[in-house]
Design a protein around this motif. Structure first.
Motif, PDB file in Angstrom:
ATOM      1  N   ASP A  73       0.819  -1.208   0.000  1.00  0.00           N
ATOM      2  CA  ASP A  73       0.000   0.000   0.000  1.00  0.00           C
ATOM      3  C   ASP A  73       0.862   1.272   0.000  1.00  0.00           C
ATOM      4  N   VAL A  74       0.184   2.385  -0.239  1.00  0.00           N
ATOM      5  CA  VAL A  74       0.839   3.689  -0.222  1.00  0.00           C
ATOM      6  C   VAL A  74       1.375   3.998   1.179  1.00  0.00           C
ATOM      7  N   SER A  75       2.581   4.542   1.247  1.00  0.00           N
ATOM      8  CA  SER A  75       3.216   5.064   2.473  1.00  0.00           C
ATOM      9  C   SER A  75       3.438   4.023   3.573  1.00  0.00           C
ATOM     10  N   VAL A  76       3.570   2.758   3.188  1.00  0.00           N
ATOM     11  CA  VAL A  76       3.863   1.747   4.203  1.00  0.00           C
ATOM     12  C   VAL A  76       5.353   1.707   4.550  1.00  0.00           C
ATOM     13  N   GLY A  77       6.187   2.350   3.721  1.00  0.00           N
ATOM     14  CA  GLY A  77       7.610   2.406   4.043  1.00  0.00           C
ATOM     15  C   GLY A  77       8.500   1.591   3.132  1.00  0.00           C
ATOM     16  N   LYS A  78       8.044   1.318   1.909  1.00  0.00           N
ATOM     17  CA  LYS A  78       8.856   0.530   0.964  1.00  0.00           C
ATOM     18  C   LYS A  78      10.158   1.256   0.618  1.00  0.00           C
ATOM     19  N   SER A  79      10.048   2.516   0.236  1.00  0.00           N
ATOM     20  CA  SER A  79      11.236   3.283  -0.155  1.00  0.00           C
ATOM     21  C   SER A  79      12.167   3.519   1.029  1.00  0.00           C
ATOM     22  N   SER A  80      11.601   3.768   2.204  1.00  0.00           N
ATOM     23  CA  SER A  80      12.426   3.977   3.398  1.00  0.00           C
ATOM     24  C   SER A  80      13.220   2.724   3.739  1.00  0.00           C
ATOM     25  N   LEU A  81      12.586   1.566   3.567  1.00  0.00           N
ATOM     26  CA  LEU A  81      13.258   0.295   3.827  1.00  0.00           C
ATOM     27  C   LEU A  81      14.427   0.098   2.871  1.00  0.00           C
ATOM     28  N   VAL A  82      14.194   0.386   1.593  1.00  0.00           N
ATOM     29  CA  VAL A  82      15.243   0.235   0.579  1.00  0.00           C
ATOM     30  C   VAL A  82      16.374   1.233   0.816  1.00  0.00           C
ATOM     31  N   ASN A  83      16.025   2.478   1.101  1.00  0.00           N
ATOM     32  CA  ASN A  83      17.043   3.508   1.308  1.00  0.00           C
ATOM     33  C   ASN A  83      17.887   3.246   2.554  1.00  0.00           C
ATOM     34  N   ARG A  84      17.263   2.691   3.576  1.00  0.00           N
ATOM     35  CA  ARG A  84      18.021   2.387   4.796  1.00  0.00           C
ATOM     36  C   ARG A  84      19.124   1.376   4.498  1.00  0.00           C
ATOM     37  N   PHE A  85      18.818   0.375   3.677  1.00  0.00           N
ATOM     38  CA  PHE A  85      19.840  -0.623   3.374  1.00  0.00           C
ATOM     39  C   PHE A  85      20.840  -0.132   2.328  1.00  0.00           C
ATOM     40  N   CYS A  86      20.345   0.462   1.243  1.00  0.00           N
ATOM     41  CA  CYS A  86      21.223   0.838   0.129  1.00  0.00           C
ATOM     42  C   CYS A  86      22.095   2.043   0.461  1.00  0.00           C
ATOM     43  N   ARG A  87      21.548   3.008   1.200  1.00  0.00           N
ATOM     44  CA  ARG A  87      22.283   4.245   1.472  1.00  0.00           C
ATOM     45  C   ARG A  87      22.521   4.497   2.959  1.00  0.00           C
ATOM     46  N   ASP A  88      21.984   3.612   3.794  1.00  0.00           N
ATOM     47  CA  ASP A  88      22.081   3.780   5.236  1.00  0.00           C
ATOM     48  C   ASP A  88      21.554   5.145   5.647  1.00  0.00           C
ATOM     49  N   SER A  89      20.403   5.520   5.077  1.00  0.00           N
ATOM     50  CA  SER A  89      19.817   6.831   5.362  1.00  0.00           C
ATOM     51  C   SER A  89      18.325   6.683   5.613  1.00  0.00           C
ATOM     52  N   PHE A  90      17.773   7.673   6.295  1.00  0.00           N
ATOM     53  CA  PHE A  90      16.327   7.694   6.556  1.00  0.00           C
ATOM     54  C   PHE A  90      15.832   9.126   6.476  1.00  0.00           C
ATOM     55  N   ASN A  91      14.744   9.328   5.734  1.00  0.00           N
ATOM     56  CA  ASN A  91      14.139  10.645   5.578  1.00  0.00           C
ATOM     57  C   ASN A  91      12.721  10.580   6.118  1.00  0.00           C
ATOM     58  N   SER A  92      12.465  11.325   7.182  1.00  0.00           N
ATOM     59  CA  SER A  92      11.138  11.298   7.807  1.00  0.00           C
ATOM     60  C   SER A  92      10.088  11.999   6.961  1.00  0.00           C
ATOM     61  N   THR A  93      10.516  12.805   5.985  1.00  0.00           N
ATOM     62  CA  THR A  93       9.572  13.472   5.088  1.00  0.00           C
ATOM     63  C   THR A  93       9.118  12.497   4.011  1.00  0.00           C
ATOM     64  N   TYR A  94       7.815  12.346   3.869  1.00  0.00           N
ATOM     65  CA  TYR A  94       7.288  11.375   2.913  1.00  0.00           C
ATOM     66  C   TYR A  94       7.465  11.874   1.481  1.00  0.00           C
ATOM     67  N   LEU A  95       8.127  11.065   0.673  1.00  0.00           N
ATOM     68  CA  LEU A  95       8.305  11.343  -0.754  1.00  0.00           C
ATOM     69  C   LEU A  95       7.750  10.167  -1.535  1.00  0.00           C
ATOM     70  N   ARG A  96       6.686  10.396  -2.258  1.00  0.00           N
ATOM     71  CA  ARG A  96       6.042   9.285  -2.955  1.00  0.00           C
ATOM     72  C   ARG A  96       6.880   8.807  -4.137  1.00  0.00           C
ATOM     73  N   THR A  97       6.787   7.510  -4.385  1.00  0.00           N
ATOM     74  CA  THR A  97       7.466   6.915  -5.528  1.00  0.00           C
ATOM     75  C   THR A  97       6.582   7.065  -6.754  1.00  0.00           C
ATOM     76  N   ILE A  98       7.166   7.531  -7.842  1.00  0.00           N
ATOM     77  CA  ILE A  98       6.435   7.680  -9.095  1.00  0.00           C
ATOM     78  C   ILE A  98       6.855   6.554 -10.024  1.00  0.00           C
ATOM     79  N   GLY A  99       5.928   5.646 -10.282  1.00  0.00           N
ATOM     80  CA  GLY A  99       6.248   4.500 -11.136  1.00  0.00           C
ATOM     81  C   GLY A  99       7.070   3.482 -10.380  1.00  0.00           C
TER      82      GLY A  99
END
Length: 275
Positions: A73-99
């Motif tokens: 679903d929308v905003s469940v944290g898919k991108s945050s999960l990926v970014n935490r592993f790939c870049r070791d970073s976390f952004n609390s501001t929600y940025l939607r994935t396009i496509g």
């Protein structure tokens, strides 16, 4: 996506890439990582014997990049999960994935190079057609839900069914609950029990993670990669695929790693006597 660190020069703004992030030990896998709940997992607790024999006897062989799709679903944290592993970073501001967003991570599994392609798909309905076009030919599917949102867990089955329509039924399946840091132990235990039951029905492996704190994120990706590697090697052996490795050795000899070496029977010869 390579990881970077400071060059070591004082007051320098220059950064140099880390070699597959092996310095942090997150990209090197020498044994099968454990599951979040070993008793509930449908997958192996160690590498198969055929995989171990193949890695031990073949110096270098070619494996296709493992394609993994992250859906939910929308905003469940898919991108945050990926970014935490790939870049070791976390952004609390929600940025939607396009496509769909892509990442490719390099690993060293049992001393063999292996690439994991991560497809982070959008949860919005208007991007559904675009996202579904990337579902095909996946090696693993990760259905992500929000531990603070029970509706996102109920929708997990629908997301998996959509992915299975475009892939083989034996695809690796994971059900991952995010935002573990936002729920207390009592609520986490309650929704965790429901998620484990859902995972058993989906024939998937359940994980509870936090992208904000990083809890269980690296362990999950290591487990995902190790299982994908094990599956890829076994499929290659079973297919008897005559692909060549970089060293120009034929993977045909992997066929003989399916089982223990068999005793070769002598061939019968027939002779024709010519008068």
């Amino acid at each position: 996506m390579p990881m970077y660190k400071k060059s070591g020069i004082k007051n320098s703004r220059n950064y140099k890439p880390l070699e597959n992030n092996l310095e942090y030990g997150t990209r090197q896998i020498d044994h099968m990582p454990g599951a979040f709940c070993d008793s509930d997992s449908p997958y192996a607790v160690k590498f198969s014997e055929r995989t171990l024999r193949a890695c031990d006897r073949v110096t270098s062989f070619y494996l296709n990049t493992c394609k993994t799709i992250f859906i939910g679903d929308v905003s469940v944290g898919k991108s945050s999960l990926v970014n935490r592993f790939c870049r070791d970073s976390f952004n609390s501001t929600y940025l939607r994935t396009i496509g769909v967003d892509f990442e490719v991570e390099k690993f060293l599994v049992l001393a063999h190079h292996f690439n994991l392609q991560i497809c982070d798909t959008a949860g919005y309905e208007r991007f559904r057609c675009t996202s579904e076009s990337y579902y095909r030919n996946a090696s693993a599917v990760v259905v992500v839900f929000d531990l603070t949102n029970e509706k996102s867990l109920r929708n997990a089955r629908r997301w998996l069914d959509e992915a299975l329509q475009l892939n083989r039924p034996d695809i690796l399946r994971f059900l991952v609950g995010t935002k573990r840091d936002l729920v207390d132990n009592v609520f986490s235990s309650k929704i965790g029990n429901e998620a484990r039951k859902m995972a058993i029905e989906m024939q998937a492996e359940y994980w509870s993670v936090s992208a904000r704190s990083g809890k269980n994120v690296t362990k999950f990706f290591q487990r995902l990669t190790a299982l994908s590697f094990d599956t890829a090697v076994r499929q290659l052996i079973n297919s008897n695929n005559p692909i060549s490795h970089p060293s120009e050795n034929s993977l045909l000899n992997l066929y003989y790693l399916k089982e223990d070496q068999k005793i070769k029977k002598p061939r019968k010869s027939s002779f024709c006597k010519i008068n």
